[in-house]
Design a protein around this motif. Structure first.
Motif, PDB file in Angstrom:
ATOM      1  N   GLY A 135       0.791  -1.223   0.000  1.00  0.00           N
ATOM      2  CA  GLY A 135       0.000   0.000   0.000  1.00  0.00           C
ATOM      3  C   GLY A 135       0.826   1.277   0.000  1.00  0.00           C
ATOM      4  N   MET A 136       2.051   1.179  -0.471  1.00  0.00           N
ATOM      5  CA  MET A 136       2.929   2.358  -0.487  1.00  0.00           C
ATOM      6  C   MET A 136       2.452   3.369  -1.524  1.00  0.00           C
ATOM      7  N   ALA A 137       2.641   4.646  -1.206  1.00  0.00           N
ATOM      8  CA  ALA A 137       2.307   5.728  -2.135  1.00  0.00           C
ATOM      9  C   ALA A 137       3.340   5.776  -3.255  1.00  0.00           C
ATOM     10  N   HIS A 138       2.919   6.295  -4.399  1.00  0.00           N
ATOM     11  CA  HIS A 138       3.813   6.376  -5.551  1.00  0.00           C
ATOM     12  C   HIS A 138       5.058   7.194  -5.236  1.00  0.00           C
ATOM     13  N   ALA A 139       4.901   8.276  -4.489  1.00  0.00           N
ATOM     14  CA  ALA A 139       6.047   9.122  -4.150  1.00  0.00           C
ATOM     15  C   ALA A 139       7.063   8.354  -3.304  1.00  0.00           C
ATOM     16  N   GLU A 140       6.579   7.543  -2.376  1.00  0.00           N
ATOM     17  CA  GLU A 140       7.483   6.749  -1.527  1.00  0.00           C
ATOM     18  C   GLU A 140       8.216   5.698  -2.362  1.00  0.00           C
ATOM     19  N   ILE A 141       7.499   5.071  -3.277  1.00  0.00           N
ATOM     20  CA  ILE A 141       8.122   4.069  -4.158  1.00  0.00           C
ATOM     21  C   ILE A 141       9.178   4.744  -5.031  1.00  0.00           C
ATOM     22  N   ALA A 142       8.828   5.923  -5.565  1.00  0.00           N
ATOM     23  CA  ALA A 142       9.764   6.668  -6.415  1.00  0.00           C
ATOM     24  C   ALA A 142      11.046   6.988  -5.652  1.00  0.00           C
ATOM     25  N   GLU A 143      10.890   7.385  -4.405  1.00  0.00           N
ATOM     26  CA  GLU A 143      12.066   7.703  -3.581  1.00  0.00           C
ATOM     27  C   GLU A 143      12.922   6.457  -3.356  1.00  0.00           C
ATOM     28  N   ARG A 144      12.284   5.355  -3.032  1.00  0.00           N
ATOM     29  CA  ARG A 144      13.034   4.110  -2.787  1.00  0.00           C
ATOM     30  C   ARG A 144      13.777   3.634  -4.032  1.00  0.00           C
ATOM     31  N   LEU A 145      13.129   3.761  -5.186  1.00  0.00           N
ATOM     32  CA  LEU A 145      13.733   3.276  -6.430  1.00  0.00           C
ATOM     33  C   LEU A 145      14.643   4.309  -7.088  1.00  0.00           C
ATOM     34  N   GLY A 146      14.558   5.548  -6.631  1.00  0.00           N
ATOM     35  CA  GLY A 146      15.380   6.600  -7.228  1.00  0.00           C
ATOM     36  C   GLY A 146      14.917   6.985  -8.623  1.00  0.00           C
ATOM     37  N   VAL A 147      13.599   6.961  -8.833  1.00  0.00           N
ATOM     38  CA  VAL A 147      13.024   7.328 -10.128  1.00  0.00           C
ATOM     39  C   VAL A 147      11.903   8.344  -9.886  1.00  0.00           C
ATOM     40  N   SER A 148      11.328   8.859 -10.959  1.00  0.00           N
ATOM     41  CA  SER A 148      10.236   9.826 -10.836  1.00  0.00           C
ATOM     42  C   SER A 148       8.915   9.122 -10.521  1.00  0.00           C
ATOM     43  N   VAL A 149       7.955   9.891 -10.034  1.00  0.00           N
ATOM     44  CA  VAL A 149       6.615   9.354  -9.764  1.00  0.00           C
ATOM     45  C   VAL A 149       5.977   8.879 -11.072  1.00  0.00           C
ATOM     46  N   THR A 150       6.226   9.597 -12.147  1.00  0.00           N
ATOM     47  CA  THR A 150       5.696   9.201 -13.461  1.00  0.00           C
ATOM     48  C   THR A 150       6.237   7.824 -13.869  1.00  0.00           C
ATOM     49  N   THR A 151       7.510   7.608 -13.609  1.00  0.00           N
ATOM     50  CA  THR A 151       8.107   6.306 -13.925  1.00  0.00           C
ATOM     51  C   THR A 151       7.473   5.214 -13.074  1.00  0.00           C
ATOM     52  N   VAL A 152       7.232   5.497 -11.802  1.00  0.00           N
ATOM     53  CA  VAL A 152       6.573   4.519 -10.923  1.00  0.00           C
ATOM     54  C   VAL A 152       5.197   4.173 -11.477  1.00  0.00           C
ATOM     55  N   ARG A 167       4.221   4.304 -14.580  1.00  0.00           N
ATOM     56  CA  ARG A 167       4.437   3.462 -15.774  1.00  0.00           C
ATOM     57  C   ARG A 167       4.773   2.033 -15.366  1.00  0.00           C
ATOM     58  N   TYR A 168       5.636   1.878 -14.351  1.00  0.00           N
ATOM     59  CA  TYR A 168       6.006   0.546 -13.864  1.00  0.00           C
ATOM     60  C   TYR A 168       4.767  -0.223 -13.394  1.00  0.00           C
ATOM     61  N   ILE A 169       3.935   0.433 -12.611  1.00  0.00           N
ATOM     62  CA  ILE A 169       2.754  -0.228 -12.048  1.00  0.00           C
ATOM     63  C   ILE A 169       1.776  -0.611 -13.157  1.00  0.00           C
ATOM     64  N   ILE A 170       1.607   0.266 -14.116  1.00  0.00           N
ATOM     65  CA  ILE A 170       0.728  -0.044 -15.255  1.00  0.00           C
ATOM     66  C   ILE A 170       1.290  -1.219 -16.048  1.00  0.00           C
ATOM     67  N   LYS A 171       2.589  -1.201 -16.301  1.00  0.00           N
ATOM     68  CA  LYS A 171       3.225  -2.281 -17.062  1.00  0.00           C
ATOM     69  C   LYS A 171       3.031  -3.628 -16.363  1.00  0.00           C
ATOM     70  N   ALA A 172       3.259  -3.668 -15.062  1.00  0.00           N
ATOM     71  CA  ALA A 172       3.084  -4.919 -14.312  1.00  0.00           C
ATOM     72  C   ALA A 172       1.614  -5.330 -14.277  1.00  0.00           C
ATOM     73  N   GLY A 173       0.721  -4.367 -14.109  1.00  0.00           N
ATOM     74  CA  GLY A 173      -0.712  -4.678 -14.106  1.00  0.00           C
ATOM     75  C   GLY A 173      -1.176  -5.257 -15.422  1.00  0.00           C
ATOM     76  N   VAL A 174      -0.700  -4.676 -16.507  1.00  0.00           N
ATOM     77  CA  VAL A 174      -1.046  -5.189 -17.836  1.00  0.00           C
ATOM     78  C   VAL A 174      -0.513  -6.605 -18.004  1.00  0.00           C
ATOM     79  N   GLN A 175       0.729  -6.825 -17.556  1.00  0.00           N
ATOM     80  CA  GLN A 175       1.339  -8.159 -17.651  1.00  0.00           C
ATOM     81  C   GLN A 175       0.486  -9.190 -16.902  1.00  0.00           C
ATOM     82  N   CYS A 176       0.023  -8.823 -15.720  1.00  0.00           N
ATOM     83  CA  CYS A 176      -0.775  -9.748 -14.912  1.00  0.00           C
ATOM     84  C   CYS A 176      -2.160  -9.984 -15.515  1.00  0.00           C
ATOM     85  N   CYS A 177      -2.775  -8.935 -16.039  1.00  0.00           N
ATOM     86  CA  CYS A 177      -4.138  -9.049 -16.570  1.00  0.00           C
ATOM     87  C   CYS A 177      -4.206  -9.787 -17.910  1.00  0.00           C
TER      88      CYS A 177
END
Length: 167
Positions: A135-152, A154-164
């Motif tokens: 349940g982490m917020a996108h901003a927190e994930i972005a900080e942990r990964l060292g990427v932008s919120v927009t990139t996070v 995109r990552y979540i959408i990409k994984a969601g599409v892969q799963c669906c």
């Protein structure tokens, strides 16, 4: 040889009869366990049989080893996931411990999620899991990964599409 249109059941039967014992021995040496080797041998032949596209087999053992390595890799990944799940489960207080049936369902769900996300880059998988399971917020994930919120996102959408849309 093809396991679909071009192959007859006789050709596949011949492949199975001629190489089953050899493949099981090869897997037994890799695993050190006769029962697991027998299971993974069957999984290897089932995977070959289930191929939707025709495959040409010129060197039967080379093809079997290639498929068996993939089956073996999946086996080790499932074992690693199960060990991690059991470690987490061991830390759960007794009053919150799920029933054995719930534990089995949870493990199967984790294994299916792992299978669906196979092939995704680590940061994509991590962003999706942190978002969906922790349940982490996108901003927190972005900080942990060292990427932008927009990139996070995109990552979540990409994984969601892969799963669906995975088969």
């Amino acid at each position: 040889m093809s396991t679909t249109d071009g192959a007859t059941s006789t050709e596949f039967h011949t492949l199975y009869v001629n190489h089953h014992g050899w493949l099981q021995g090869w897997l037994r040496r890799k695993l050190g366990c006769c029962a697991s080797a027998a299971d993974l041998t069957q999984d290897t032949f089932v995977r070959l049989l289930a191929k939707h596209e025709p495959i040409q087999i010129r060197d039967s053992r080379a093809v079997l080893v290639t498929v068996a390595r993939s089956v073996l890799s999946n086996h080790f990944r499932r074992q690693k996931l199960e060990r991690a799940y059991l470690e987490v489960l061991a830390s759960v207080p007794e009053q919150l411990m799920p029933s054995l049936e719930e534990q089995a369902i949870l493990l199967q769900t984790l294994q299916e999620l792992d299978r669906l996300m196979d092939g995704l880059e680590v940061p994509v998988r991590q962003a999706f899991l942190w978002s969906q399971l922790d349940g982490m917020a996108h901003a927190e994930i972005a900080e942990r990964l060292g990427v932008s919120v927009t990139t996070v996102k995109r990552y979540i959408i990409k994984a969601g599409v892969q799963c669906c849309f995975a088969e």
